[in-house]
Every structure is written in C-alpha cells, then in structure tokens.
Write a protein that holds these residues in place. Structure first.
Motif, short mmCIF file in Angstrom:
data_model
loop_
_atom_site.label_atom_id
_atom_site.label_comp_id
_atom_site.label_asym_id
_atom_site.label_seq_id
_atom_site.Cartn_x
_atom_site.Cartn_y
_atom_site.Cartn_z
N THR A 87 1.33 -1.73 -0.34
CA THR A 87 -0.50 -0.39 0.07
C THR A 87 0.70 0.71 -0.29
O THR A 87 0.05 2.97 -0.02
CB THR A 87 -0.85 0.38 0.82
N GLY A 88 2.09 0.89 0.03
CA GLY A 88 3.36 2.44 -0.21
C GLY A 88 4.11 2.57 1.03
O GLY A 88 4.02 1.54 1.61
N SER A 89 4.76 3.69 1.20
CA SER A 89 6.05 3.47 1.60
C SER A 89 5.21 4.02 3.36
O SER A 89 4.87 4.51 3.63
CB SER A 89 7.18 4.20 1.13
N GLY A 90 5.73 3.37 4.05
CA GLY A 90 5.89 3.30 5.73
C GLY A 90 6.86 4.26 5.82
O GLY A 90 6.39 4.84 7.26
N ILE A 91 7.66 5.27 5.36
CA ILE A 91 8.61 6.13 6.15
C ILE A 91 7.72 7.47 6.29
O ILE A 91 8.24 7.69 7.05
CB ILE A 91 9.48 6.38 5.18
N PRO A 92 6.64 8.02 5.25
CA PRO A 92 6.08 9.41 5.45
C PRO A 92 5.76 9.50 7.34
O PRO A 92 5.20 10.07 8.14
CB PRO A 92 5.57 9.83 4.01
N LEU A 93 4.71 8.81 6.95
CA LEU A 93 3.92 8.33 8.04
C LEU A 93 4.47 8.00 9.52
O LEU A 93 4.28 8.23 10.52
CB LEU A 93 2.62 7.24 8.05
N SER A 94 5.25 7.29 9.22
CA SER A 94 6.62 6.61 10.50
C SER A 94 7.10 7.85 11.62
O SER A 94 7.21 8.22 12.27
CB SER A 94 7.28 5.44 10.17
N LEU A 95 7.44 8.98 10.01
CA LEU A 95 8.26 10.08 10.51
C LEU A 95 7.34 11.00 11.16
O LEU A 95 7.54 11.77 11.96
CB LEU A 95 8.90 10.80 9.53
N ILE A 96 5.43 11.29 10.78
CA ILE A 96 4.92 12.22 11.08
C ILE A 96 4.68 11.36 12.48
O ILE A 96 4.58 12.33 13.61
CB ILE A 96 4.26 11.70 10.72
N ALA A 97 4.47 10.27 12.40
CA ALA A 97 4.72 9.39 14.00
C ALA A 97 5.68 9.85 15.36
O ALA A 97 5.66 10.43 16.21
CB ALA A 97 4.41 7.95 13.49
N GLY A 98 6.93 10.22 14.55
CA GLY A 98 7.84 10.20 15.42
C GLY A 98 8.07 11.80 15.65
O GLY A 98 8.19 11.97 16.80
N ILE A 99 7.50 12.54 14.50
CA ILE A 99 7.47 13.99 15.08
C ILE A 99 6.19 14.34 16.43
O ILE A 99 6.20 14.86 17.15
CB ILE A 99 7.07 14.91 13.78
N ALA A 100 4.64 13.64 15.71
CA ALA A 100 4.15 13.70 17.05
C ALA A 100 4.84 13.19 18.23
O ALA A 100 4.18 13.77 19.00
CB ALA A 100 2.57 12.34 16.93
N GLY A 101 4.90 11.99 18.57
CA GLY A 101 5.22 11.60 19.60
C GLY A 101 7.11 12.02 20.32
O GLY A 101 7.16 12.78 21.34
N ALA A 102 7.89 13.13 19.59
CA ALA A 102 8.28 14.27 20.08
C ALA A 102 8.17 15.05 20.75
O ALA A 102 8.57 15.86 21.71
CB ALA A 102 9.52 14.27 18.89
N LEU A 103 7.55 15.76 19.76
CA LEU A 103 6.10 16.66 19.97
C LEU A 103 5.63 16.54 21.60
O LEU A 103 5.03 17.44 22.20
CB LEU A 103 5.56 17.75 19.22
N GLY A 104 5.08 15.36 22.07
CA GLY A 104 4.23 15.35 23.36
C GLY A 104 5.34 15.10 23.91
O GLY A 104 4.91 15.69 24.93
N ALA A 105 6.47 14.69 23.45
CA ALA A 105 7.62 14.84 24.82
C ALA A 105 7.70 16.23 25.01
O ALA A 105 8.11 16.33 26.64
CB ALA A 105 8.95 13.72 24.43
#
Length: 189
Positions: free
Chosen positions: A74-92
């Motif tokens: 269904t495509g590359s998992g990289i962009p959404l993984s990076l967005i999830a990481g950004i959300a987690g880092a912003l949360g931290a």
C-alpha cells in the motif's frame, strides 16, 4: 499471558514512570538564570535516548536479516512513521514544558505544584491521550453506522476518563505523602 498484553503492560509501566523521572531530571538541571532552559536540557537527553533506542532497533532488524525495504503493497511506511515520530517528539517536548510550568510557583505564573508537578500533569496526559487516540481512530476508520450510533457506554467512558483525569490531577497527594497540610491545631483526616 498474550504477547501483546505483556508489551502493553510494559508500555503502561514505562510511560507511568516517565513523567516522574523526567520531572526529577528536569529539576536536577542548573537553575537560577538557567531555569527557563531546564526543561529543554532534559528533553535533549530524551532525544538522545530515542536515538540510542533507534540504533538498537536497527541492530535487531539486521540480526533478523531484514531486506531493508520500507515499501509495502500500500506504499511506503516512511512518511507516516516520521509523522508519528514527530507527534511523539512534540508530545515529549510539550510534556517536559508542562512539567516545568506546573512546578513553577504560582506567583511566577506557574502551577505551583513544585516537586508534585508530575502528579498534576501526568493524569491529564494519560487520561486525555486515549480519548484523543480513539477519536482520531474513528476519524480515520469511521464507526459502523456513523457517529450517531456510538454506544452510550463508550461516550460515558470518555466522560469518565476526562473526569477521572481531572480528579486525580486536582486531588493527587504531593510527593510528601499528604494531599493537604493541616493547619495548626487541626486534626488530620
């Protein structure tokens, strides 16, 4: 016990101690003129820890013989993984800033919780996040029959989670072991 439940409980434990440890680390950073930077200094080492865990994850992938492809059917998992990481880092980041602000005396515009800042902040974070998670999941995967068909126990659960967070944060005992300090001559509860 099922593997997913073991991992979920390990996450509960890790994140359950996270705020208290992070606040303790923040409070051990240089204070005085450096107080405004204490939260960011603690956050810097959270980021370093994430990088170290990322290196461990890469080593585990290598040990498992991965093909290093990150694109599925269904495509590359990289962009959404990076967005999830950004959300987690912003949360931290916002968590460590909330802990610092909660610890700051009221007279200086803070919450006035001092060493008990984590007891005030973390219940809000950990009760609010599941509600936001559920709403986000329902936006991505709408409930069958639409939003009007949401079961009353679910809605009640969201209200109880928010109410519980408020009650725990508002009435959490301080790190000294009591919720309030008795006045002179008053009997303890």
């Amino acid at each position: 016990m099922q593997t997913w439940l073991i991992y979920a409980l390990l996450t509960v434990f890790s994140w359950g101690v996270y705020g208290v440890i992070l606040h303790a680390a923040r409070s051990k950073m240089p204070m005085g003129p450096e107080t405004p930077n204490a939260s960011l200094k603690a956050f810097l080492f959270v980021c370093i820890a994430y990088a170290l865990i990322g290196i461990v994850a890469a080593l585990v992938l290598k040990a498992r013989g991965t093909n290093w492809s990150f694109t599925g059917d269904t495509g590359s998992g990289i962009p959404l993984s990076l967005i999830a990481g950004i959300a987690g880092a912003l949360g931290a980041l916002t968590l460590v800033l909330a802990l610092g602000a909660a610890a700051t005396p009221i007279i200086k515009g803070g919450g006035g919780f001092g060493v008990a800042a984590a007891a005030a902040v973390m219940p809000i974070v950990f009760a609010g996040a599941p509600v936001i998670n559920t709403i986000t999941a329902m936006v991505v995967h709408p409930p069958e029959g639409g939003w009007s068909k949401l079961p009353l126990p679910f809605i009640l659960g969201c209200v109880l989670a928010a109410s519980g967070a408020f009650l725990v944060a508002k009435f959490a005992p301080s790190n000294t072991g009591s919720a309030t300090k008795p006045t002179a001559g008053a009997k303890p509860h």
